[in-house]
Write a protein that holds these residues in place. Structure first.
Motif, PDB file in Angstrom:
ATOM      1  N   ASN A  21       0.824  -1.214   0.000  1.00 60.35           N
ATOM      2  CA  ASN A  21       0.000   0.000   0.000  1.00 60.35           C
ATOM      3  C   ASN A  21       0.857   1.263   0.000  1.00 60.35           C
ATOM      4  OD1 ASN A  21      -2.389  -1.386  -0.040  1.00 60.35           O
ATOM      5  ND2 ASN A  21      -2.768  -1.245   2.146  1.00 60.35           N
ATOM      6  N   LEU A  24       2.564   1.716  -3.461  1.00 60.60           N
ATOM      7  CA  LEU A  24       1.601   2.241  -4.438  1.00 60.60           C
ATOM      8  C   LEU A  24       1.357   3.718  -4.219  1.00 60.60           C
ATOM      9  CD1 LEU A  24      -1.009  -0.689  -4.518  1.00 60.60           C
ATOM     10  CD2 LEU A  24       0.499   0.015  -6.386  1.00 60.60           C
ATOM     11  N   SER A  25       1.277   4.130  -2.963  1.00 65.05           N
ATOM     12  CA  SER A  25       1.049   5.534  -2.620  1.00 65.05           C
ATOM     13  C   SER A  25       2.227   6.401  -3.085  1.00 65.05           C
ATOM     14  CB  SER A  25       0.859   5.660  -1.104  1.00 65.05           C
ATOM     15  OG  SER A  25       0.730   6.999  -0.740  1.00 65.05           O
ATOM     16  N   TYR A  26       3.470   5.955  -2.825  1.00 67.35           N
ATOM     17  CA  TYR A  26       4.661   6.675  -3.284  1.00 67.35           C
ATOM     18  C   TYR A  26       4.655   6.825  -4.807  1.00 67.35           C
ATOM     19  CZ  TYR A  26       7.343   6.683   1.134  1.00 67.35           C
ATOM     20  OH  TYR A  26       7.804   6.913   2.398  1.00 67.35           O
ATOM     21  N   ARG A  27       4.406   5.719  -5.492  1.00 66.53           N
ATOM     22  CA  ARG A  27       4.421   5.756  -6.952  1.00 66.53           C
ATOM     23  C   ARG A  27       3.390   6.747  -7.493  1.00 66.53           C
ATOM     24  NH1 ARG A  27       5.872   3.273 -11.562  1.00 66.53           N
ATOM     25  NH2 ARG A  27       6.909   1.434 -10.737  1.00 66.53           N
ATOM     26  N   ARG A  28       2.183   6.675  -6.940  1.00 64.48           N
ATOM     27  CA  ARG A  28       1.089   7.551  -7.392  1.00 64.48           C
ATOM     28  C   ARG A  28       1.479   9.021  -7.215  1.00 64.48           C
ATOM     29  NH1 ARG A  28      -2.723   4.541  -5.124  1.00 64.48           N
ATOM     30  NH2 ARG A  28      -2.544   5.659  -3.163  1.00 64.48           N
ATOM     31  N   ASP A  29       2.032   9.341  -6.051  1.00 62.20           N
ATOM     32  CA  ASP A  29       2.420  10.735  -5.772  1.00 62.20           C
ATOM     33  C   ASP A  29       3.522  11.200  -6.718  1.00 62.20           C
ATOM     34  OD1 ASP A  29       0.610  10.804  -3.709  1.00 62.20           O
ATOM     35  OD2 ASP A  29       2.077  10.452  -2.129  1.00 62.20           O
ATOM     36  N   VAL A  31       4.434  10.031  -9.686  1.00 58.43           N
ATOM     37  CA  VAL A  31       3.989  10.124 -11.091  1.00 58.43           C
ATOM     38  C   VAL A  31       3.274  11.459 -11.322  1.00 58.43           C
ATOM     39  CG1 VAL A  31       2.341   9.179 -12.774  1.00 58.43           C
ATOM     40  CG2 VAL A  31       3.936   7.653 -11.597  1.00 58.43           C
ATOM     41  N   LYS A  32       2.509  11.909 -10.334  1.00 54.97           N
ATOM     42  CA  LYS A  32       1.808  13.210 -10.448  1.00 54.97           C
ATOM     43  C   LYS A  32       2.812  14.364 -10.495  1.00 54.97           C
ATOM     44  CE  LYS A  32      -2.488  11.814  -8.213  1.00 54.97           C
ATOM     45  NZ  LYS A  32      -3.237  11.807  -6.936  1.00 54.97           N
ATOM     46  N   THR A  69      -3.236  15.272   2.198  1.00 56.99           N
ATOM     47  CA  THR A  69      -2.750  14.879   0.865  1.00 56.99           C
ATOM     48  C   THR A  69      -1.434  15.577   0.555  1.00 56.99           C
ATOM     49  OG1 THR A  69      -4.993  14.501   0.076  1.00 56.99           O
ATOM     50  CG2 THR A  69      -3.315  14.853  -1.612  1.00 56.99           C
ATOM     51  N   ASN A  73       2.290  13.909  -0.088  1.00 62.30           N
ATOM     52  CA  ASN A  73       3.098  14.186  -1.282  1.00 62.30           C
ATOM     53  C   ASN A  73       4.505  14.653  -0.896  1.00 62.30           C
ATOM     54  OD1 ASN A  73       1.740  14.318  -4.241  1.00 62.30           O
ATOM     55  ND2 ASN A  73       0.172  14.507  -2.678  1.00 62.30           N
ATOM     56  N   SER A  76       6.491  11.700   0.253  1.00 66.20           N
ATOM     57  CA  SER A  76       6.923  10.904  -0.905  1.00 66.20           C
ATOM     58  C   SER A  76       8.142  11.536  -1.575  1.00 66.20           C
ATOM     59  CB  SER A  76       5.780  10.778  -1.917  1.00 66.20           C
ATOM     60  OG  SER A  76       4.682  10.114  -1.357  1.00 66.20           O
TER      61      SER A  76
END
Length: 294
Positions: A21, A24-29, A31-32, A69, A73, A76
């Motif tokens: 989890n 996935l959170s690191y990757r999502r942040d 990539v944004k 949020t 970020n 991350s």
């Protein structure tokens, strides 16, 4: 930046053994951030400055992202840059000066023990679905595991004889006991119902849906909302509510924080401390209402 993000993710998996989890959170942040910087014409991580990263944080604030949020970020970015600086990919840590906004900690929604019992007593029928739902609800409240951990449980993770489950979060494992109510509900589900739901197929997962596939978080959320409404519970409960109730009710009844921390799988006891604070607040309220000379 894509290459560096991928290297960082591999490092989290293989070296840090970070939970899925969190990865996935690191990757999502990240990539944004990558998309935002590319729109500014910046593609090389070595050319990213602290001003660029600060402008991204301002962009998040301007677009009304929550403090939680934005803080995530920043965390991350700090972890990513700490990795790159240590590996010699960048010469300076551009994320070092980023500061997370102050987050007002909201107290989690806690149901009374009576409301939890009402909720757990809603699946009363003999249909396979209700027998399964009863087992899921009882086990969740009995162990305080996360819904993602509940849906990822395997049949072999349950020891009915001794009364415990083996719960995995990434590479970490913890053993959590459960009581007679959860044991009875699980036995009823496992003895016949589960095989009927799989209907001749094979699955290692403990909880399956009506098609014999692993139960999803969304599927569990739907059934939780359904039974909460049926029980007449007006509080806005989420799949995490029973986890909060498990912890709060244990602390309220005298369990020590270290044991609760271990069962919940919190890495830092300050996260568990919130339940003790809630209990102290409740005691103060009872005193203020009841003591004649408060």
């Amino acid at each position: 930046m894509e290459t560096e993000i991928n290297s960082f993710i591999i490092y989290l998996h293989n070296v840090k053994k970070t939970s899925e989890n969190t990865v996935l959170s690191y990757r999502r942040d990240l990539v944004k951030v990558k998309r935002y910087l590319e729109e500014q014409g910046i593609k090389d991580v070595r050319k990213i400055t602290s001003t660029n990263l600060n402008s991204y944080i301002l962009y998040l604030e301007k677009n009304k992202f929550s403090a939680a949020t934005i803080s995530r970020n920043i965390a991350s970015l700090k972890a990513f840059y700490h990795y790159m600086y240590r590996e010699g990919i960048v010469n300076t840590d551009a994320a070092e000066e980023l500061h997370a906004p102050k987050i007002e900690k909201k107290m989690p929604e806690i149901l009374s023990a009576q409301d939890v019992i009402k909720l757990l007593e809603q699946p009363v029928g003999d249909s396979p679905k209700e027998i399964r739902d009863k087992a899921m609800l009882e086990l969740l409240y009995a162990t305080g595991i996360r819904v993602s951990e509940l849906t990822n449980l395997m049949v072999n993770d349950v020891n009915l004889q001794v009364g415990y489950i083996l719960c995995r979060d990434g590479e970490k494992e913890r053993v959590i006991p459960f009581g007679s109510e959860a044991k009875n509900a699980l036995m009823r589900y496992l003895e016949k119902t589960r095989m009927d739901m799989i209907s001749g197929g094979e699955s290692e997962y403990l909880f399956v849906n009506c098609s014999g596939q692993p139960m999803s978080r969304q599927g569990f959320w739907k059934l939780l909302k359904y039974y909460a409404k049926k029980a007449g519970i007006t509080a806005d409960i989420t799949p995490h509510t029973l986890r909060h109730c498990f912890a709060a009710h244990l602390v309220e009844n005298g369990a020590d924080l270290r044991s609760v921390q271990e069962m919940l799988g919190h890495s830092d006891i300050s996260t568990t401390q919130i339940y003790a604070n809630m209990n102290q607040n409740r005691i103060r309220e009872v005193y203020a209402r009841a003591h004649p000379r408060h």
